[in-house]
Enzyme design. Structure first.
Site, mmCIF file in Angstrom:
data_model
loop_
_atom_site.group_PDB
_atom_site.id
_atom_site.type_symbol
_atom_site.label_atom_id
_atom_site.label_comp_id
_atom_site.label_asym_id
_atom_site.label_seq_id
_atom_site.Cartn_x
_atom_site.Cartn_y
_atom_site.Cartn_z
ATOM 1 N N SER A 136 32.805 45.593 130.532
ATOM 2 C CA SER A 136 32.140 45.125 131.752
ATOM 3 C C SER A 136 32.985 44.118 132.512
ATOM 4 C CB SER A 136 30.828 44.419 131.391
ATOM 5 O OG SER A 136 29.984 45.253 130.666
ATOM 6 N N HIS A 157 33.964 52.487 133.357
ATOM 7 C CA HIS A 157 32.812 51.602 133.251
ATOM 8 C C HIS A 157 31.561 52.310 133.745
ATOM 9 C CE1 HIS A 157 30.831 47.534 134.521
ATOM 10 N NE2 HIS A 157 30.355 47.977 133.378
ATOM 11 N N GLU A 169 32.768 52.917 137.454
ATOM 12 C CA GLU A 169 33.854 52.088 137.988
ATOM 13 C C GLU A 169 35.108 52.459 137.186
ATOM 14 O OE1 GLU A 169 32.876 47.903 137.480
ATOM 15 O OE2 GLU A 169 33.371 47.431 139.543
ATOM 16 N N ASN A 207 30.465 43.398 138.007
ATOM 17 C CA ASN A 207 29.993 42.174 137.352
ATOM 18 C C ASN A 207 30.513 40.899 137.996
ATOM 19 O OD1 ASN A 207 28.069 42.848 135.287
ATOM 20 N ND2 ASN A 207 29.706 44.143 134.511
HETATM 21 P P1 NAD Z 1 25.691 47.054 121.878
HETATM 22 O O1 NAD Z 1 25.682 45.752 121.203
HETATM 23 O O2 NAD Z 1 24.370 47.691 122.258
HETATM 24 O O3 NAD Z 1 26.485 48.150 121.004
HETATM 25 C C1 NAD Z 1 27.759 47.914 120.459
HETATM 26 C C2 NAD Z 1 27.943 48.822 119.242
HETATM 27 O O4 NAD Z 1 29.285 48.680 118.762
HETATM 28 C C3 NAD Z 1 26.996 48.500 118.082
HETATM 29 O O5 NAD Z 1 26.288 49.671 117.706
HETATM 30 C C4 NAD Z 1 27.945 48.037 116.970
HETATM 31 O O6 NAD Z 1 27.493 48.424 115.669
HETATM 32 C C5 NAD Z 1 29.231 48.755 117.347
HETATM 33 N N1 NAD Z 1 30.425 48.135 116.783
HETATM 34 C C6 NAD Z 1 30.696 46.799 116.602
HETATM 35 N N2 NAD Z 1 31.925 46.659 116.053
HETATM 36 C C7 NAD Z 1 32.430 47.912 115.879
HETATM 37 C C8 NAD Z 1 33.649 48.417 115.350
HETATM 38 N N3 NAD Z 1 34.597 47.595 114.898
HETATM 39 N N4 NAD Z 1 33.833 49.756 115.298
HETATM 40 C C9 NAD Z 1 32.865 50.607 115.751
HETATM 41 N N5 NAD Z 1 31.683 50.179 116.264
HETATM 42 C C10 NAD Z 1 31.469 48.850 116.329
HETATM 43 O O7 NAD Z 1 26.611 46.881 123.185
HETATM 44 P P2 NAD Z 1 26.527 47.686 124.586
HETATM 45 O O8 NAD Z 1 25.530 47.041 125.474
HETATM 46 O O9 NAD Z 1 26.450 49.146 124.307
HETATM 47 O O10 NAD Z 1 27.958 47.305 125.191
HETATM 48 C C11 NAD Z 1 29.134 47.993 124.805
HETATM 49 C C12 NAD Z 1 30.194 47.783 125.866
HETATM 50 O O11 NAD Z 1 29.715 48.318 127.110
HETATM 51 C C13 NAD Z 1 30.510 46.318 126.145
HETATM 52 O O12 NAD Z 1 31.871 46.199 126.457
HETATM 53 C C14 NAD Z 1 29.644 46.002 127.353
HETATM 54 O O13 NAD Z 1 30.141 44.927 128.121
HETATM 55 C C15 NAD Z 1 29.738 47.316 128.110
HETATM 56 N N6 NAD Z 1 28.657 47.587 129.054
HETATM 57 C C16 NAD Z 1 27.382 47.273 128.758
HETATM 58 C C17 NAD Z 1 26.375 47.570 129.677
HETATM 59 C C18 NAD Z 1 24.935 47.273 129.374
HETATM 60 O O14 NAD Z 1 24.098 47.334 130.279
HETATM 61 N N7 NAD Z 1 24.580 46.971 128.130
HETATM 62 C C19 NAD Z 1 26.691 48.186 130.895
HETATM 63 C C20 NAD Z 1 28.022 48.533 131.157
HETATM 64 C C21 NAD Z 1 29.007 48.219 130.233
#
Ligand code: NAD
Length: 303
Positions: A136, A157, A169, A207
């Site tokens: 993000s 993204h 993005e 963001n």
């Molecule tokens: P989340 O916490 O819901 O999920 C992250 C997952 O990664 C978890 O299931 C965790 O078990 C796994 N994980 C952690 N360490 C790991 C590893 N070493 N190997 C494999 N898996 C591992 O997070 P999210 O909200 O899905 O966010 C993920 C990414 O997407 C981030 O970079 C976030 O900034 C980005 N993002 C999030 C959103 C949102 O609305 N949540 C929107 C756009 C982008």
């Protein structure tokens, strides 16, 4: 990197149906399950990888529910839902990315973790594979520098919820090749999304603009300007936002919001981006929004 990045499987992808694409999605949380969902519906073979078996189970349940919802709305047939589910394999080991043409990383928004994953992926994924991050806010240039192929590292993204939101993005790091950007944008279009290319600055466009608004809404709550419902109502009814900023923060995940605002604060070096102390407190309490059942609003188990 050996060979021309324009050669090999990616050459065919601009015009090829997604059925020829093998995608590994690393991280099966809020975003990873949605990304796996849209690629599988589009016809790609997907390896969904997470270090947590429980996260994978949760992701498969969510994907199943969301596909069912699409069948209910007439967006998919029952056969298409089954076919999509059949295209998703799961794994707890990064080695499952060994035959991917594209890897999309969606692990937590922590720079050191992403750099470590990309360094490992660099040794696992085929030499001509594209390595994309769903970050993000974190620098694609820094993530790319953790690999020997920064020209094939790009930001892809997606927005939350992935099956619904049109925008992708596409972030070009300093070393990202034109071909990589083109490939990523073509894939986004093949998924029915609209790619928008942006440069590699903290928070990109989405963001840089959204996260300070969410942070400000939390300050307004902390300072007692209004309660959470009222803050959200003002922004929904007054600004025509489909969700108020606090409800949106709950949807994103408050830990993710905090990570993003910390990146803006650290990388832009301006105190106007300092994270609201109330946000830090909520994250410390484990009140992470929808995914934990409680954030600025409360949610039932299926929220
Ligand atoms: P989340 O916490 O819901 O999920 C992250 C997952 O990664 C978890 O299931 C965790 O078990 C796994 N994980 C952690 N360490 C790991 C590893 N070493 N190997 C494999 N898996 C591992 O997070 P999210 O909200 O899905 O966010 C993920 C990414 O997407 C981030 O970079 C976030 O900034 C980005 N993002 C999030 C959103 C949102 O609305 N949540 C929107 C756009 C982008």
């Amino acid at each position: 990197m050996d060979g021309d990045p324009a050669e090999g499987p990616r050459d065919a992808l601009g015009s090829a149906p997604l059925s020829f694409v093998r995608v590994a999605v690393v991280g099966a949380g809020t975003m990873g399950n949605g990304i796996a969902h849209v690629f599988a519906v589009g016809g790609a073979r997907v390896s969904l990888i997470d270090s947590s078996g429980a996260a994978i189970e949760g992701a498969l349940a969510t994907i199943g529910r969301n596909l069912e919802r699409q069948v209910g709305k007439g967006v998919l047939t029952a056969d298409e839902r089954e076919a999509a589910l059949g295209r998703i394999e799961t794994a707890t080991d990064l080695e499952a990315a060994g035959s991917a043409e594209l890897v999309v990383e969606a692990v937590p928004e922590v720079e050191s973790l992403k750099r470590e994953i990309f360094a490992n992926l660099d040794g696992i994924a085929p030499l001509d594979a594209i390595l994309a991050s769903n970050t993000s806010s974190i620098s694609i240039t820094k993530i790319g520098a953790a690999t020997s192929r920064p020209e094939q590292v790009v930001g892809m993204h997606f927005m939350n919820p992935v099956p619904v939101m049109k925008l992708v993005e596409v972030i070009r790091g300093l070393a990202t090749a034109d071909e990589t950007v083109r490939f990523t944008s073509d894939l986004a279009r093949a998924l029915g999304k609209v790619p928008v290319e942006v440069r590699d600055f903290p928070g990109f466009v989405s963001n840089r603009v959204l996260a300070p608004m969410i942070n400000e809404a939390i300050y307004a709550l902390m300072e007692g300007v209004a309660d959470a419902e009222s803050i959200d109502e003002v922004m929904r009814l007054g600004m025509n936002h489909p969700l108020g900023p606090l409800a949106l923060a709950d949807l994103i995940g408050l830990d993710t919001c905090l990570h993003i605002i910390e990146v803006l604060h650290r990388e832009l070096g301006d105190d106007r981006y300092r994270p609201c102390p109330l946000l830090r407190q909520y994250v410390a309490a484990g009140w992470l929004g929808r995914k934990s059942g409680r954030g600025f609003h409360s949610y039932g188990r299926d929220a």
